[in-house]
Motif scaffolding. Structure first.
Motif, PDB file in Angstrom:
ATOM      1  N   ILE A  25      13.987 -12.227  -7.022  1.00 55.97           N
ATOM      2  CA  ILE A  25      12.999 -11.632  -7.712  1.00 55.97           C
ATOM      3  C   ILE A  25      11.637 -11.286  -6.991  1.00 55.97           C
ATOM      4  CG2 ILE A  25      11.811 -13.546  -8.890  1.00 55.97           C
ATOM      5  CD1 ILE A  25      11.568 -11.831 -11.460  1.00 55.97           C
ATOM      6  N   CYS A  26      11.324 -10.094  -7.174  1.00 55.33           N
ATOM      7  CA  CYS A  26       9.973  -9.920  -6.285  1.00 55.33           C
ATOM      8  C   CYS A  26       8.781 -10.358  -7.058  1.00 55.33           C
ATOM      9  CB  CYS A  26       9.732  -8.411  -6.140  1.00 55.33           C
ATOM     10  SG  CYS A  26       8.178  -7.948  -5.463  1.00 55.33           S
ATOM     11  N   PRO A  27       7.895 -11.450  -6.653  1.00 54.19           N
ATOM     12  CA  PRO A  27       6.829 -11.939  -7.544  1.00 54.19           C
ATOM     13  C   PRO A  27       5.967 -11.018  -8.076  1.00 54.19           C
ATOM     14  CG  PRO A  27       6.639 -12.599  -5.277  1.00 54.19           C
ATOM     15  CD  PRO A  27       8.122 -11.774  -5.236  1.00 54.19           C
ATOM     16  N   CYS A  28       5.634  -9.792  -7.251  1.00 53.78           N
ATOM     17  CA  CYS A  28       4.723  -8.687  -7.805  1.00 53.78           C
ATOM     18  C   CYS A  28       5.226  -7.885  -8.714  1.00 53.78           C
ATOM     19  CB  CYS A  28       4.422  -8.100  -6.479  1.00 53.78           C
ATOM     20  SG  CYS A  28       3.207  -8.992  -5.248  1.00 53.78           S
ATOM     21  N   CYS A  29       6.354  -7.093  -8.325  1.00 53.40           N
ATOM     22  CA  CYS A  29       6.749  -6.008  -9.223  1.00 53.40           C
ATOM     23  C   CYS A  29       7.951  -6.498 -10.308  1.00 53.40           C
ATOM     24  CB  CYS A  29       7.140  -4.852  -8.675  1.00 53.40           C
ATOM     25  SG  CYS A  29       8.789  -5.004  -7.882  1.00 53.40           S
ATOM     26  N   GLY A  30       8.486  -7.630 -10.132  1.00 57.95           N
ATOM     27  CA  GLY A  30       9.697  -8.144 -10.771  1.00 57.95           C
ATOM     28  C   GLY A  30      10.805  -7.356 -10.794  1.00 57.95           C
ATOM     29  N   ASN A  31      11.082  -6.654  -9.732  1.00 54.63           N
ATOM     30  CA  ASN A  31      12.447  -6.061  -9.350  1.00 54.63           C
ATOM     31  C   ASN A  31      13.166  -7.251  -9.016  1.00 54.63           C
ATOM     32  OD1 ASN A  31      12.126  -3.337  -9.772  1.00 54.63           O
ATOM     33  ND2 ASN A  31      11.283  -3.045  -7.842  1.00 54.63           N
TER      34      ASN A  31
ATOM     35  N   ARG B 217      -0.564   2.294  -3.223  1.00 52.28           N
ATOM     36  CA  ARG B 217      -0.744   1.806  -4.648  1.00 52.28           C
ATOM     37  C   ARG B 217       0.722   1.218  -4.947  1.00 52.28           C
ATOM     38  NH1 ARG B 217       0.148   3.599  -9.543  1.00 52.28           N
ATOM     39  NH2 ARG B 217      -1.580   2.832 -11.202  1.00 52.28           N
ATOM     40  N   SER B 218       0.541   0.009  -5.501  1.00 48.48           N
ATOM     41  CA  SER B 218       1.649  -0.652  -6.098  1.00 48.48           C
ATOM     42  C   SER B 218       1.438  -0.314  -7.543  1.00 48.48           C
ATOM     43  CB  SER B 218       1.818  -2.132  -6.126  1.00 48.48           C
ATOM     44  OG  SER B 218       2.282  -2.794  -6.931  1.00 48.48           O
ATOM     45  N   GLU B 219       2.554   0.172  -8.344  1.00 48.63           N
ATOM     46  CA  GLU B 219       2.294   0.691  -9.694  1.00 48.63           C
ATOM     47  C   GLU B 219       1.649  -0.384 -10.625  1.00 48.63           C
ATOM     48  OE1 GLU B 219       4.919   2.484 -13.302  1.00 48.63           O
ATOM     49  OE2 GLU B 219       5.795   2.397 -11.251  1.00 48.63           O
ATOM     50  N   LYS B 220       2.092  -1.448 -10.232  1.00 44.25           N
ATOM     51  CA  LYS B 220       1.652  -2.546 -11.397  1.00 44.25           C
ATOM     52  C   LYS B 220       0.377  -3.554 -10.928  1.00 44.25           C
ATOM     53  CE  LYS B 220       3.524  -6.521 -13.748  1.00 44.25           C
ATOM     54  NZ  LYS B 220       4.577  -7.480 -14.094  1.00 44.25           N
ATOM     55  N   TYR B 221       0.212  -3.414  -9.455  1.00 46.26           N
ATOM     56  CA  TYR B 221      -0.856  -4.131  -8.788  1.00 46.26           C
ATOM     57  C   TYR B 221      -1.979  -3.400  -8.065  1.00 46.26           C
ATOM     58  CZ  TYR B 221       1.938  -8.077 -10.265  1.00 46.26           C
ATOM     59  OH  TYR B 221       2.717  -9.087 -10.850  1.00 46.26           O
ATOM     60  N   GLY B 222      -1.840  -2.238  -8.442  1.00 52.27           N
ATOM     61  CA  GLY B 222      -2.903  -1.319  -7.757  1.00 52.27           C
ATOM     62  C   GLY B 222      -2.736  -0.948  -6.372  1.00 52.27           C
ATOM     63  N   TRP B 223      -3.869  -0.837  -5.757  1.00 49.16           N
ATOM     64  CA  TRP B 223      -4.145  -0.531  -4.284  1.00 49.16           C
ATOM     65  C   TRP B 223      -4.149  -1.875  -3.676  1.00 49.16           C
ATOM     66  CZ3 TRP B 223      -3.405   4.492  -3.264  1.00 49.16           C
ATOM     67  CH2 TRP B 223      -3.804   5.397  -4.084  1.00 49.16           C
ATOM     68  N   THR B 224      -3.002  -2.459  -3.265  1.00 50.10           N
ATOM     69  CA  THR B 224      -2.948  -3.943  -2.602  1.00 50.10           C
ATOM     70  C   THR B 224      -1.919  -3.611  -1.434  1.00 50.10           C
ATOM     71  OG1 THR B 224      -2.594  -6.180  -2.992  1.00 50.10           O
ATOM     72  CG2 THR B 224      -1.076  -4.526  -4.058  1.00 50.10           C
ATOM     73  N   ILE B 225      -1.167  -2.612  -1.417  1.00 48.74           N
ATOM     74  CA  ILE B 225      -0.199  -2.692  -0.169  1.00 48.74           C
ATOM     75  C   ILE B 225      -0.735  -2.473   1.043  1.00 48.74           C
ATOM     76  CG2 ILE B 225       2.095  -1.848   0.748  1.00 48.74           C
ATOM     77  CD1 ILE B 225       2.806  -1.176  -2.283  1.00 48.74           C
ATOM     78  N   SER B 226      -1.041  -3.214   2.184  1.00 50.03           N
ATOM     79  CA  SER B 226      -1.555  -3.231   3.263  1.00 50.03           C
ATOM     80  C   SER B 226      -0.605  -3.026   4.371  1.00 50.03           C
ATOM     81  CB  SER B 226      -2.433  -4.358   3.354  1.00 50.03           C
ATOM     82  OG  SER B 226      -3.390  -4.537   2.319  1.00 50.03           O
ATOM     83  N   THR B 227      -1.101  -1.926   5.224  1.00 52.83           N
ATOM     84  CA  THR B 227      -0.290  -1.808   6.443  1.00 52.83           C
ATOM     85  C   THR B 227      -1.137  -1.338   7.849  1.00 52.83           C
ATOM     86  OG1 THR B 227       1.058  -0.258   5.038  1.00 52.83           O
ATOM     87  CG2 THR B 227       1.516   0.117   7.457  1.00 52.83           C
ATOM     88  N   PRO B 228      -0.765  -1.971   8.742  1.00 55.62           N
ATOM     89  CA  PRO B 228      -1.378  -1.826   9.994  1.00 55.62           C
ATOM     90  C   PRO B 228      -1.626  -0.371  10.455  1.00 55.62           C
ATOM     91  CG  PRO B 228       0.544  -2.842  10.711  1.00 55.62           C
ATOM     92  CD  PRO B 228       0.473  -2.818   8.769  1.00 55.62           C
ATOM     93  N   THR B 229      -2.848  -0.128  11.199  1.00 58.19           N
ATOM     94  CA  THR B 229      -2.845   1.322  11.735  1.00 58.19           C
ATOM     95  C   THR B 229      -3.070   1.380  13.278  1.00 58.19           C
ATOM     96  OG1 THR B 229      -5.391   1.307  11.593  1.00 58.19           O
ATOM     97  CG2 THR B 229      -4.281   2.155   9.769  1.00 58.19           C
ATOM     98  N   GLU B 230      -2.899   2.361  13.857  1.00 55.42           N
ATOM     99  CA  GLU B 230      -3.350   2.226  15.444  1.00 55.42           C
ATOM    100  C   GLU B 230      -4.361   1.519  15.825  1.00 55.42           C
ATOM    101  OE1 GLU B 230      -1.248   3.348  17.937  1.00 55.42           O
ATOM    102  OE2 GLU B 230       0.503   3.973  16.275  1.00 55.42           O
ATOM    103  N   GLU B 231      -5.436   1.657  15.008  1.00 55.88           N
ATOM    104  CA  GLU B 231      -6.636   0.797  15.292  1.00 55.88           C
ATOM    105  C   GLU B 231      -6.362  -0.699  15.298  1.00 55.88           C
ATOM    106  OE1 GLU B 231     -10.523  -0.632  15.587  1.00 55.88           O
ATOM    107  OE2 GLU B 231      -9.957   1.483  15.820  1.00 55.88           O
ATOM    108  N   THR B 232      -5.535  -1.030  14.395  1.00 62.54           N
ATOM    109  CA  THR B 232      -5.267  -2.589  14.003  1.00 62.54           C
ATOM    110  C   THR B 232      -4.293  -3.024  15.393  1.00 62.54           C
ATOM    111  OG1 THR B 232      -4.755  -2.133  11.816  1.00 62.54           O
ATOM    112  CG2 THR B 232      -4.267  -4.360  12.501  1.00 62.54           C
ATOM    113  N   ILE B 233      -3.411  -2.232  15.729  1.00 61.94           N
ATOM    114  CA  ILE B 233      -2.721  -2.442  16.941  1.00 61.94           C
ATOM    115  C   ILE B 233      -3.355  -2.603  18.002  1.00 61.94           C
ATOM    116  CG2 ILE B 233      -0.815  -1.542  18.511  1.00 61.94           C
ATOM    117  CD1 ILE B 233       0.284  -0.031  15.917  1.00 61.94           C
ATOM    118  N   ASP B 234      -4.623  -1.655  18.115  1.00 61.84           N
ATOM    119  CA  ASP B 234      -5.365  -1.687  19.601  1.00 61.84           C
ATOM    120  C   ASP B 234      -6.391  -2.943  19.517  1.00 61.84           C
ATOM    121  OD1 ASP B 234      -6.664  -0.149  21.800  1.00 61.84           O
ATOM    122  OD2 ASP B 234      -8.470  -0.267  20.356  1.00 61.84           O
ATOM    123  N   PHE B 235      -6.699  -3.178  18.257  1.00 62.51           N
ATOM    124  CA  PHE B 235      -7.567  -4.283  18.349  1.00 62.51           C
ATOM    125  C   PHE B 235      -6.916  -5.641  18.535  1.00 62.51           C
ATOM    126  CE2 PHE B 235      -8.280  -8.175  15.350  1.00 62.51           C
ATOM    127  CZ  PHE B 235      -9.644  -8.358  15.701  1.00 62.51           C
TER     128      PHE B 235
END
Length: 218
Positions: free
Chosen positions: A189-195, A124-142
Motif C-alpha cells: 500500500i502507498c502510505p500517501c494515496c492509499g493505492n 501536486r498529489s491529489e490527496k496531499y497537495g503540492w508535495t511531490i518534489s523533483t530535482p531540476t538542472e539547478e539541483t544537479i549542478d549544485f
C-alpha cells in the motif's frame, strides 16, 4: 572522499549538505537544527514544527530527520528531500503557513518557496497537495559543484503499525491491518494515496503519484 558506509560520518555529511543548501538557496537564514537519521518508511524526510531538542543550557532546536531507509537513493534525490524540508523551515521562520490538515496537505505557499528559493520542481498529489518534489538542472549542478557523492549505508525497513504520532511536516499514518488467513501473496500500500496491489514475492516499488515507497502490509 571515503565511501559513506559509516553511520556517524553519514549524519555529519547530511549536516554539511544542510549548511550548503542554507548558504546556496536560503541566504544563510535557516536556523540551527538537529539533523537525525532514523527509521521512517512513510516519508523520505520530515521536520518538526516545534523545538524538540534541548541542550543543558536551554538552547532549543527543531529536528530535521532524513529517513534511514532511503539513504542509498541517488544523492540528487536526497538533496531534493533536504531542500523540501529546508523550505518548510524557511516558511516557519517567516510565519508562512504552508501546510494544513495536521501538517500533511502542502499548499501553494510551500510550492512557491520550494520552487522560487529551493529551485526544485513541485507537483501536486491529489490527496496531499503540492508535495511531490523533483530535482531540476539547478539541483544537479549544485551536487556537481559541491562534489556530493552517494551514501552507501541504509537501514532495512522494519515497518510496524501503531505508535505513529503527528506534529511533523511529512508524516502520515496508516490504518492497522485486519486479521486475515495466510496467503501466498503480499499486499503493498502507498502510505500517501492509499493505492495498493498484490505481489507473489517481496519487491521494492515506488508510487509514481506520490514518489514514496509502497509498504508491505500482508
Amino acid at each position: 572522499m571515503k565511501k559513506l558506509t559509516n553511520y556517524r560520518r553519514t549524519v555529519q555529511y547530511l549536516q554539511k549538505i544542510y549548511n550548503l543548501i542554507n548558504a546556496e538557496y536560503f541566504n544563510g537564514e535557516l536556523e540551527e537544527i538537529t539533523l537525525t537519521v532514523q527509521e521512517s518508511v512513510r516519508s523520505y524526510g520530515h521536520v518538526s514544527v516545534s523545538e524538540t531538542w534541548f541542550t543543558t543550557d536551554n538552547k532549543a532546536m527543531k529536528e530535521l530527520n532524513v529517513s534511514a531507509n532511503y539513504l542509498t537513493r541517488d544523492i540528487i534525490e536526497v538533496v531534493t528531500t533536504l531542500i523540501h524540508e529546508c523550505s518548510h523551515i524557511y516558511n516557519m521562520q517567516h510565519g508562512v503557513k504552508d501546510t494544513s490538515n495536521g501538517y500533511i496537505y502542502h499548499n501553494k505557499k510551500f510550492k512557491k518557496t520550494a520552487e522560487e528559493m529551493g529551485k526544485i520542481k513541485i507537483d501536486r498529489s491529489e490527496k496531499y497537495g503540492w508535495t511531490i518534489s523533483t530535482p531540476t538542472e539547478e539541483t544537479i549542478d549544485f551536487c556537481i559543484r559541491n562534489g556530493l557523492e552517494n551514501i552507501e549505508i541504509r537501514r532495512k525497513s522494519d515497518f510496524s503499525f501503531g505508535g505513529f504520532t503527528g506534529g511533523t511536516n511529512g508524516n502520515n499514518t496508516l490504518p492497522r491491518p485486519t486479521t486475515r488467513k495466510p496467503s501466498s501473496t503480499r499486499k503493498y500500500i502507498c502510505p500517501c494515496c492509499g493505492n495498493s496491489f498484490r505481489a507473489t514475492k517481496d519487491i521494492n516499488v515506488i508510487c509514481a503519484d506520490c514518489d514514496v515507497q509502497f509498504v508491505k502490509i500482508g
